[in-house]
Motif scaffolding. Sequence first.
Motif, short mmCIF file in Angstrom:
data_model
loop_
_atom_site.label_atom_id
_atom_site.label_comp_id
_atom_site.label_asym_id
_atom_site.label_seq_id
_atom_site.Cartn_x
_atom_site.Cartn_y
_atom_site.Cartn_z
N GLU A 1 0.99 -1.42 0.17
CA GLU A 1 0.08 0.06 -0.10
C GLU A 1 0.90 1.12 0.09
O GLU A 1 1.94 1.28 0.44
N ASP A 2 0.48 2.23 -0.48
CA ASP A 2 1.13 3.43 -0.62
C ASP A 2 1.91 4.01 0.48
O ASP A 2 2.98 4.36 0.54
N GLY A 3 1.16 3.95 1.57
CA GLY A 3 1.68 4.47 2.87
C GLY A 3 2.55 3.42 3.59
O GLY A 3 3.20 3.65 4.65
N ALA A 4 2.79 2.18 2.98
CA ALA A 4 3.64 1.19 3.91
C ALA A 4 5.05 0.93 3.23
O ALA A 4 5.31 -0.15 3.65
N VAL A 5 5.41 1.64 2.25
CA VAL A 5 6.63 1.56 1.77
C VAL A 5 7.79 1.84 2.72
O VAL A 5 7.70 2.86 3.47
N PRO A 6 8.68 0.95 2.95
CA PRO A 6 9.74 1.23 3.89
C PRO A 6 10.46 2.45 3.87
O PRO A 6 10.89 2.69 2.66
N THR A 7 11.03 3.05 4.80
CA THR A 7 11.88 4.31 4.70
C THR A 7 13.17 3.83 4.14
O THR A 7 13.75 2.81 4.64
N GLY A 8 13.66 4.63 3.33
CA GLY A 8 14.92 4.24 2.59
C GLY A 8 14.50 3.53 1.37
O GLY A 8 15.89 2.72 1.01
N THR A 9 13.57 3.30 0.84
CA THR A 9 13.30 2.51 -0.39
C THR A 9 12.99 3.44 -1.48
O THR A 9 12.04 4.30 -1.40
N VAL A 10 13.48 3.49 -2.73
CA VAL A 10 13.49 4.30 -3.84
C VAL A 10 12.04 4.08 -4.49
O VAL A 10 11.75 2.75 -4.82
N GLN A 11 11.20 5.11 -4.57
CA GLN A 11 10.05 5.21 -5.51
C GLN A 11 9.81 6.23 -6.13
O GLN A 11 10.90 7.02 -6.35
N ALA B 1 23.16 4.51 -1.95
CA ALA B 1 23.74 4.99 -0.50
C ALA B 1 22.70 5.85 0.40
O ALA B 1 22.71 5.63 1.73
N SER B 2 21.82 6.55 -0.22
CA SER B 2 20.66 7.07 0.65
C SER B 2 19.53 7.68 -0.06
O SER B 2 19.52 7.46 -1.36
N VAL B 3 18.13 7.53 0.64
CA VAL B 3 17.00 7.93 -0.22
C VAL B 3 16.57 8.89 0.94
O VAL B 3 16.11 8.78 1.90
N THR B 4 15.87 10.06 0.17
CA THR B 4 15.27 10.96 0.83
C THR B 4 13.71 10.66 0.52
O THR B 4 13.40 10.17 -0.47
N PRO B 5 12.79 11.03 1.55
CA PRO B 5 11.41 10.57 1.27
C PRO B 5 11.14 11.32 0.00
O PRO B 5 11.27 12.38 -0.51
N GLN B 6 9.96 10.31 -0.64
CA GLN B 6 9.57 10.94 -1.91
C GLN B 6 9.00 12.13 -1.92
O GLN B 6 8.05 12.44 -1.19
N LEU B 7 8.66 12.88 -3.15
CA LEU B 7 8.15 14.06 -3.36
C LEU B 7 6.74 13.59 -3.65
O LEU B 7 6.54 12.45 -4.09
N ASP B 8 5.88 14.58 -3.98
CA ASP B 8 4.48 14.08 -4.57
C ASP B 8 4.87 13.75 -5.72
O ASP B 8 5.19 14.25 -6.84
N ALA B 9 4.32 12.23 -6.13
CA ALA B 9 4.71 11.81 -7.25
C ALA B 9 3.82 12.61 -8.31
O ALA B 9 4.15 12.17 -9.83
N ALA B 10 2.66 13.22 -8.01
CA ALA B 10 2.08 14.02 -9.03
C ALA B 10 2.81 15.25 -9.65
O ALA B 10 2.26 15.87 -10.70
N GLU B 11 3.95 15.57 -9.15
CA GLU B 11 4.62 16.71 -9.69
C GLU B 11 5.09 16.52 -11.03
O GLU B 11 5.42 15.57 -11.37
#
Length: 131
Positions: A45-55, A121-131
């Motif tokens: 589910e969209d809110g269940a992606v683990p931190t540090g995962t590329v989306q 090496a690192s992942v910053t939380p995703q932006l709004d994918a609709a951007e």
Amino acid sequence: MERPAIIVAKTDHERLLTMANGLIERKPELAEELIGELERARIVEDGAVPTGTVQMGSTLEYRTEGGAARHVTLVYPADADIASGRISILTPVGTALLGMAVGQTIDFTANDGRQHFLTIASVTPQLDAAE
């Protein structure tokens, strides 16, 4: 090299699968690579992606086999701009990045036919994918 486990958010998975299926006739090699990655992904589910995962929309740093670091944001094709580090999902590196987690390594074949390896090496939380 065995492909690492990847995780993709449900909404991104649906949108990317639709996009890939639309490319089958015009760009089969791109479509098949993306579909292959989507088929092996664990979908959450969209809110269940683990931190540090590329989306889609994630900003990340990866290192190549030579140790060079690169900061990029994974985006849909319409938002791609290589000069500003916005990498399309429809590039070999973009497809390779999808669903990867910090510390994972993957190999991919670049447009020039050469094999490359990259490590997240690192992942910053995703932006709004609709951007």
